[in-house]
Design a protein around this motif. Structure first.
Motif, PDB file in Angstrom:
ATOM      1  N   ASN A   1     -33.010 -58.754 -54.945  1.00 17.71           N
ATOM      2  CA  ASN A   1     -32.546 -59.548 -56.194  1.00 17.71           C
ATOM      3  C   ASN A   1     -31.490 -60.679 -55.649  1.00 17.71           C
ATOM      4  OD1 ASN A   1     -29.665 -58.251 -55.898  1.00 17.71           O
ATOM      5  ND2 ASN A   1     -31.135 -56.314 -56.252  1.00 17.71           N
TER       6      ASN A   1
ATOM      7  N   TYR B   1     -36.776 -62.977 -62.934  1.00 21.36           N
ATOM      8  CA  TYR B   1     -37.030 -61.878 -64.010  1.00 21.36           C
ATOM      9  C   TYR B   1     -35.809 -61.154 -64.161  1.00 21.36           C
ATOM     10  CZ  TYR B   1     -39.371 -58.610 -61.010  1.00 21.36           C
ATOM     11  OH  TYR B   1     -39.869 -57.956 -59.897  1.00 21.36           O
TER      12      TYR B   1
ATOM     13  N   LYS C   1     -34.481 -56.990 -64.348  1.00 19.29           N
ATOM     14  CA  LYS C   1     -34.772 -55.791 -63.999  1.00 19.29           C
ATOM     15  C   LYS C   1     -33.732 -54.600 -64.547  1.00 19.29           C
ATOM     16  CE  LYS C   1     -34.583 -53.722 -60.159  1.00 19.29           C
ATOM     17  NZ  LYS C   1     -34.877 -53.678 -58.695  1.00 19.29           N
TER      18      LYS C   1
ATOM     19  N   ASN D   1     -38.167 -48.566 -62.368  1.00 17.24           N
ATOM     20  CA  ASN D   1     -37.821 -49.987 -62.530  1.00 17.24           C
ATOM     21  C   ASN D   1     -38.687 -50.336 -63.723  1.00 17.24           C
ATOM     22  OD1 ASN D   1     -35.758 -50.055 -60.676  1.00 17.24           O
ATOM     23  ND2 ASN D   1     -37.269 -50.888 -58.985  1.00 17.24           N
TER      24      ASN D   1
ATOM     25  N   ASN E   1     -39.255 -53.981 -66.018  1.00 17.42           N
ATOM     26  CA  ASN E   1     -39.105 -55.426 -65.781  1.00 17.42           C
ATOM     27  C   ASN E   1     -39.338 -56.096 -67.200  1.00 17.42           C
ATOM     28  OD1 ASN E   1     -38.662 -54.831 -63.201  1.00 17.42           O
ATOM     29  ND2 ASN E   1     -40.987 -55.289 -62.793  1.00 17.42           N
TER      30      ASN E   1
ATOM     31  N   LYS F   1     -41.632 -62.512 -66.876  1.00 15.16           N
ATOM     32  CA  LYS F   1     -40.915 -63.480 -65.817  1.00 15.16           C
ATOM     33  C   LYS F   1     -40.884 -64.863 -66.486  1.00 15.16           C
ATOM     34  CE  LYS F   1     -43.356 -61.035 -62.165  1.00 15.16           C
ATOM     35  NZ  LYS F   1     -44.225 -61.432 -60.928  1.00 15.16           N
TER      36      LYS F   1
ATOM     37  N   GLU G   1     -34.060 -60.291 -60.697  1.00 14.29           N
ATOM     38  CA  GLU G   1     -34.889 -60.093 -59.405  1.00 14.29           C
ATOM     39  C   GLU G   1     -35.615 -61.332 -58.874  1.00 14.29           C
ATOM     40  OE1 GLU G   1     -36.105 -56.847 -58.105  1.00 14.29           O
ATOM     41  OE2 GLU G   1     -34.211 -56.685 -58.538  1.00 14.29           O
TER      42      GLU G   1
END
Length: 633
Positions: free
Chosen positions: A523, A558, A560, A573, A575, A578, A608
């Motif tokens: 990240n 993006y 997370k 995780n 997300n 994007k 991320e």
């Protein structure tokens, strides 16, 4: 450090505040040993039109609900091609069995049958049309004329009859299956009375026989796309396999205490059952003959149930005699009905011990269930679970249709399957006493199947547990909200990334990231959430992101959220969508909907990169970052 690596966050990651795991109550639903009557499986017996023999107060009606009608082709079409009066033969059967008694029926129409009292099992006009024949002695008829099955003209006539039969019967309510009956003695895979001389005179070769079978298999597969078709299988592995790939199922009519003829169970059934081929047995002999041979009834049934069979013809005697059958027959038949085919039951259910209801927030009922198929065969259809929460008046307050992550066609006999579901309870649901029910259904047809559980209601739903709904605490909806008006808000960046606030935000200030990571990291920046994450809940994560510069070819950034349990062990995780890098320099809203498990207690956010080793140059702004709770237990 393990948790940090699993989350893909930074070495300076600080553990967030921790909530308590959601306590779950364990429920063991009571099982039922009652025979099940479900589509695609069942016991069957030679059909009768004597309604008294089918009375519901007689024990056979409790375990056998498929009437099997096996008859001569000549009875259906005695006068010529295209002249079959299907209504004359089938209507009385459907009127009684399906329309009046709500039972099922199955059929086989034979071209050769040594038990027939007629000279012509195949219609006489077939031979007058030029189909060659051979003459045989029947059991009840001194002479029988039967066709050469591999003759071209015979095959053409049969194909036309099969097409007409399919047009009349295919997909008709109440029809459980139909057997291929137009080739071989009784429509079975042998030529029992054919002598070598007769075979030679008829131009027989194994290749012609296989080719004829394939043509009739094709004809039935085409004529019955919506009805199960069975082929009597034997030693001809190449014919069996062709039937399976055409969607035709396996049947064998020679079950005895040593197993079925040609050992088809071990040789074929176990392999093909897992490929979607339904398996079916018929007993070799009736009860009186079995007694004469010293064959045990239970022993024979048990041998057949070693194989993955979904249907069993219990042809020990007729319906009239079966009602007065000896105890050993009744016990063996009832036991077979309990074990045959698939038999689904929930072996355990975990759920929150109570539901908290709020006027402005939906509640949640977490359901962690384990299911087992205690039958001997797979299920050959895709079913869904439907969970219900009923109030004290039996009214449905909430429902959840769930398609199992492991499809029901893969619930193999003896294996347990785990399933996790969440039932959303509408906001403002009144506190009080409720009941949890479950059903298994095919939603496309709005039909429910029977489960091996007790306590079902008139709608085919099964009671699981009582549960109370209580008023929930008036907790804030927003768990985290940051507009970066007063600084970076505790965010930490990867080495090489400059992190500061900037006035050019989506609304007011923004968090500005500028630079390139100098070390491997997942990240660009991260944050330990200052508040605990509740287990078994639903959250909404959103933010506005603007990317002004990014090294060409780099993955799109993006947001997370990483979720951990109370010990800091990483769970999963989730997300957001994007950022669209084809529109650099624009503000874009990114969202994610988050489902936490019963073990979730803490979490962290990260911007991320999408890869570990790459070190792209980036200029990124983040604003209006929000995490809100939508539903909670």
């Amino acid at each position: 450090m393990k948790k940090i690596l699993a989350l893909g966050l930074l070495t300076s990651f600080i553990l967030p505040l921790c909530a308590q795991e959601l306590a779950m109550q364990n429920i063991t639903p009571p099982l039922s040993d009652a025979p099940l009557k479900n589509p695609g499986m069942g016991l069957y017996l030679g059909g009768t039109l004597n309604e008294k023999e089918l009375a519901l107060d007689l024990w056979p009606a409790q375990v056998i609900d498929i009437g099997y009608f096996r008859d001569d082709w000549a009875k259906i079409q005695p006068h010529g091609p295209g002249t079959a009066d299907f209504d004359a033969y089938f209507k009385p059967i459907f009127d009684l069995w399906v329309n009046k008694l709500h039972k099922r029926v199955a059929f086989r129409l034979m071209s050769q049958n040594m038990h027939s009292q007629s000279k012509y099992v195949s219609p006489q006009w077939v031979f007058e049309a030029g189909v060659p024949s051979q003459t045989f002695k029947g059991i009840y008829a001194p002479e029988q004329t039967d066709p050469v099955f591999w003759d071209e003209k015979y095959l053409q006539i049969q194909e036309k009859f099969i097409a007409d039969l399919g047009h009349y019967l295919d997909g008709r309510p109440g029809v459980e299956f139909i057997d291929i009956g137009g080739i071989g003695e009784w429509g079975e895979m042998h030529l029992a009375r054919w002598t070598p001389t007769q075979l030679a005179a008829s131009g027989y070769t194994p290749e012609k026989y296989v080719a004829a079978y394939r043509r009739l298999i094709d004809a039935y597969a085409k004529a019955f796309p919506h009805t199960r078709v069975f082929l009597n299988v034997g030693d001809w592995a190449n014919i069996n396999d062709y039937a399976a790939i055409r969607g035709v199922h396996f049947r064998q009519d020679g079950l005895n205490p040593n197993g079925p003829s040609a050992d088809v169970g071990k040789r074929f059934y176990h392999e093909y059952a897992r490929r979607g081929t339904i398996c079916n047995y018929e007993l070799f002999s009736g009860y009186d003959e079995m007694k004469q041979k010293g064959w045990g009834v239970k022993e024979t049934f048990d041998k057949g149930l070693e194989d993955p069979i979904s249907y069993l013809h219990v042809n020990l005697m007729g319906f009239g005699q079966m009602a007065k059958a000896p105890a050993e027959v009744r016990e063996a038949v009832t036991d077979a009905a309990r074990r045959l085919g698939f038999r689904f039951a929930a072996t355990s259910v975990k759920c929150n011990p109570k539901i908290h209801v709020n006027p402005d927030r939906a509640g949640r009922l977490l359901l962690e269930s384990r299911w087992k198929n205690s039958g001997v065969a797979p299920c050959y259809d895709s079913y869904a679970l439907r969970w219900f929460l009923l109030n004290a008046h039996g009214q449905s307050v909430a429902e959840k249709l769930s398609f199992p992550t492991v499809p029901t066609t893969r619930w193999w006999p003896g294996e347990e399957i785990s399933q996790t579901d969440v039932l959303t309870i509408p906001a403002a649901t009144p506190p009080g006493a409720y009941k949890i029910f479950v059903a298994m259904e095919k939603p496309e047809e709005a039909t429910k199947i029977q489960l091996a559980l007790r306590n079902s209601d008139a709608q085919g739903r099964y009671f699981i547990a009582d549960i109370a709904a209580e008023p929930g605490q008036n907790e804030p909806k927003t768990i985290y909200n940051e507009g970066f008006e007063k600084g970076v808000g505790g965010w930490q960046s990867a080495k090489g990334i400059a992190l500061k606030t900037d006035e050019a935000g989506h609304e007011g200030a923004a968090l500005l990231l500028d630079g390139a990571p100098q070390e491997a990291s997942w990240n660009y920046a991260s944050l330990s959430l200052p508040k605990a994450i509740l287990p078994g809940s639903r959250y909404h994560l959103s933010c506005w992101m603007k990317v002004d510069a990014l090294t060409p070819g780099s993955p799109s950034p993006y947001m997370k959220i990483g979720l951990n349990d109370k010990d800091g062990k990483w769970l999963t995780n989730i997300n957001t969508d994007k950022y669209d890098t084809t529109k650099l320099g624009t503000w874009q809203k990114l969202d994610a909907w988050i489902e936490t498990t019963s073990q979730t207690t803490q979490g962290a956010l990260a911007i991320e990169k999408g890869t570990l080793e790459s070190r792209p140059q980036i200029t990124l702004r983040l604003d209006e970052l929000s995490l809100e709770i939508v539903e909670s237990p």
